[in-house]
Design an enzyme around this catalytic site. Structure first.
Site, PDB file in Angstrom:
ATOM      1  N   GLU A 285       0.834  -1.207   0.000  1.00  0.00           N
ATOM      2  CA  GLU A 285       0.000   0.000   0.000  1.00  0.00           C
ATOM      3  C   GLU A 285       0.871   1.260   0.000  1.00  0.00           C
ATOM      4  O   GLU A 285       0.616   2.206  -0.755  1.00  0.00           O
ATOM      5  CB  GLU A 285      -0.909  -0.003   1.230  1.00  0.00           C
ATOM      6  CG  GLU A 285      -1.764   1.240   1.370  1.00  0.00           C
ATOM      7  CD  GLU A 285      -2.077   1.596   2.808  1.00  0.00           C
ATOM      8  OE1 GLU A 285      -2.135   2.801   3.118  1.00  0.00           O
ATOM      9  OE2 GLU A 285      -2.248   0.680   3.625  1.00  0.00           O
ATOM     10  N   HIS A 286       1.904   1.271   0.814  1.00  0.00           N
ATOM     11  CA  HIS A 286       2.821   2.417   0.852  1.00  0.00           C
ATOM     12  C   HIS A 286       3.523   2.600  -0.489  1.00  0.00           C
ATOM     13  O   HIS A 286       3.635   3.719  -1.002  1.00  0.00           O
ATOM     14  CB  HIS A 286       3.863   2.217   1.956  1.00  0.00           C
ATOM     15  CG  HIS A 286       3.425   2.710   3.295  1.00  0.00           C
ATOM     16  ND1 HIS A 286       3.950   3.830   3.888  1.00  0.00           N
ATOM     17  CD2 HIS A 286       2.497   2.242   4.162  1.00  0.00           C
ATOM     18  CE1 HIS A 286       3.373   4.032   5.055  1.00  0.00           C
ATOM     19  NE2 HIS A 286       2.484   3.066   5.251  1.00  0.00           N
TER      20      HIS A 286
ATOM     21  N   GLU B 170       6.156   4.561  11.778  1.00  0.00           N
ATOM     22  CA  GLU B 170       4.712   4.438  12.018  1.00  0.00           C
ATOM     23  C   GLU B 170       4.421   3.363  13.071  1.00  0.00           C
ATOM     24  O   GLU B 170       3.532   3.532  13.911  1.00  0.00           O
ATOM     25  CB  GLU B 170       3.986   4.104  10.717  1.00  0.00           C
ATOM     26  CG  GLU B 170       3.865   5.270   9.746  1.00  0.00           C
ATOM     27  CD  GLU B 170       3.023   4.923   8.540  1.00  0.00           C
ATOM     28  OE1 GLU B 170       2.322   3.885   8.568  1.00  0.00           O
ATOM     29  OE2 GLU B 170       3.064   5.685   7.560  1.00  0.00           O
TER      30      GLU B 170
END
Length: 481
Positions: A95-96, A172
């Site tokens: 996704e990143h 994160e």
């Protein structure tokens, strides 16, 4: 005497000016009927959801409206549940990387092209879904479809960009550890589905992220990013025919079809009644979640359980109303200072789910809050009243309609329904299902899932007062004579 008359007359005049003339009973009845009819008409007049399946298996769905903007997105049946312990975190990493350029638009070129449209690009990963969507002007819908097709079919996955994103993801993960609510729910999954893929966190482990290679990501994309596992959804001021034409033009290509033996299948994730306790007396508040196994997405019991959760209600100290709230548990929480907040949940997956509640409390209130919360569960199983169910159904109807506020929510609703149910369930059908629920159904269904079942428990923080698991398990039934 005259003065009193003047005062009474003045008071009456003041009330008339402030409140105006009182409407007649007939007018009030007419207004209520008009309001009820308007709600019914709203359910019936919702725009139709059009669905077209392309030759390669891609489902294209849309809801047309008069909005000047639109949301277009691709929802993929892929997430952390499809990973093994060694590759856990691959979906989140992809996704990143997907938002950082494609083979046709390397580096920041992809982001600049999205920004040139004045559009907003976003994505997310969950345990069973990965999504990428663009919110743009309605006239730019074909361009948005092209960008999304490039993103899912031609993700660059460059080594140099991977190293940059690896640092971002590790940071994160550190920040997520400070969100104790998320940590508690990750622990809850880890203990409830121990030994299965649903126990994995969406973000993966720090060790896995450090070891992740380009080969892992390429393998994940080649396996899961296939047309039959995707839904292209759109909502807003768009034309379904134009959307289908754009999909046919851009979502085609040899890599987009699955080979017979490469289609991933889900293994059954067993539920285990158990607990995880992460005691830390240095934290100010205790976070505790308790859940039993719930049904999967397509099970009709979900509607009844959602009504049951609405009966319990939710509470936060910032809410107004104090002890004058409709939720009995909220009233107890206010009167006895039991917790800072509580909220029931019904988390669904393809073939299973977690039905439970989460609360945040002071260290010395943990036992009392757990006692009251489990007592409320027992009350749902044995003595729920019709008036409570009627209020809960109205709350659920309101929440159901409020969820469809804006093109992005509608778009996500369309795609999620197609992935979970195989079709978009209209609001009118949801309303009929909610209307069919009565107090007996709530008692029966809650008894089926809650009464005398082994719960999964996750607790973080100063939890010395949390009772032993066997004591909590014994509170899952009542000894009735």
């Amino acid at each position: 005497m005259a003065a009193r008359s003047v005062c009474r007359a003045g008071s009456a005049a003041g009330r008339a000016l402030l409140w105006g003339p009182r409407p007649s009973a007939a007018l009030l009845t007419l207004t209520r009927k008009r309001g009820a009819a308007t709600y019914a008409q709203t359910l019936q007049n919702m725009p139709e959801t059009q669905v077209t399946t392309l030759e390669n298996g891609l489902r294209v769905a849309s809801e047309e409206s008069n909005h000047p903007t639109c949301t277009v997105g691709v929802w993929i049946k892929a997430g952390s549940r499809y990973e093994d312990p060694k590759t856990n975190g691959a979906a989140f990493f992809v996704e990143h990387m997907a938002l950082k350029g494609t083979k046709k638009r390397p580096g920041s070129d992809f982001e600049k092209e999205v920004e040139s449209l004045g559009a907003h690009l976003n994505g997310y990963t969950s345990r069973e879904q990965t999504a990428f969507y663009i919110k743009a002007l309605s006239k730019d819908m074909p361009k948005a479809v092209e960008l999304l097709s490039d993103l899912v079919q031609n993700c660059a996955l460059e080594e140099s960009q991977m190293e940059k994103e690896r640092v971002v993801i590790l940071q994160e993960l550190k920040e997520m550890d400070s969100n104790l609510t998320d940590v508690t729910f990750d622990y809850l999954h880890a203990t409830a589905y121990q030994g299965t893929s649903l126990a994995h966190t969406v973000e993966g482990t720090t060790d896995n992220i450090k070891r992740m290679t380009r080969g892992h990501l390429v393998s994940y994309v080649d396996t899961h990013f296939k047309a039959p596992r995707m839904v292209l959804a759109a909502a807003g001021g768009i034309s379904h025919k134009e959307l289908v034409d754009a999909a046919k033009q851009h979502f085609t290509g040899p890599p987009f079809t699955s080979k017979g033996d490469s289609v991933p299948t889900l293994r059954r994730c067993r539920f285990t009644g158990s607990e995880i306790r992460a005691r830390d007396d240095g934290l100010p508040l205790a976070h505790i979640a308790l859940a039993v196994e719930g049904p999967g997405w397509a099970d009709p019991d979900n509607v009844v359980l959602n009504v049951a959760n609405a009966v319990i209600g939710r509470y936060d100290r910032t809410f107004g109303g104090g002890k004058n709230q409709s939720s009995k548990l909220a009233t107890l929480a206010v009167e006895h200072n039991l917790c800072h907040s509580f909220e029931p949940f019904n988390t669904c997956y393809s073939d299973t789910g977690l039905f439970g509640f989460h609360f945040v409390s002071d260290p010395l209130s943990v036992d009392d809050m757990m006692f009251c919360a489990q007592g409320e569960w027992m009350r749902l199983c044995t003595s729920t009243t019709e008036s409570e169910v009627a209020r809960a159904k109205n709350y659920l109807r309101n929440a159901m309609v409020a969820q469809l506020d804006g093109t992005t929510r509608v778009c996500e609703n369309i795609a999620s329904h197609l992935l979970h149910y195989g079709r978009r369930i209209p609001l009118e059908e949801w309303d009929a299902r909610i209307s069919a629920v009565d107090a007996k159904m709530v008692r029966d269904v809650c008894s089926k899932y809650i009464y005398d079942k082994c719960p999964a428990i996750a607790a973080v923080g100063p939890i010395e007062q949390l009772l032993d698991y066997n004591r909590l398990r014994s509170a899952m039934y009542w000894v009735r004579l």
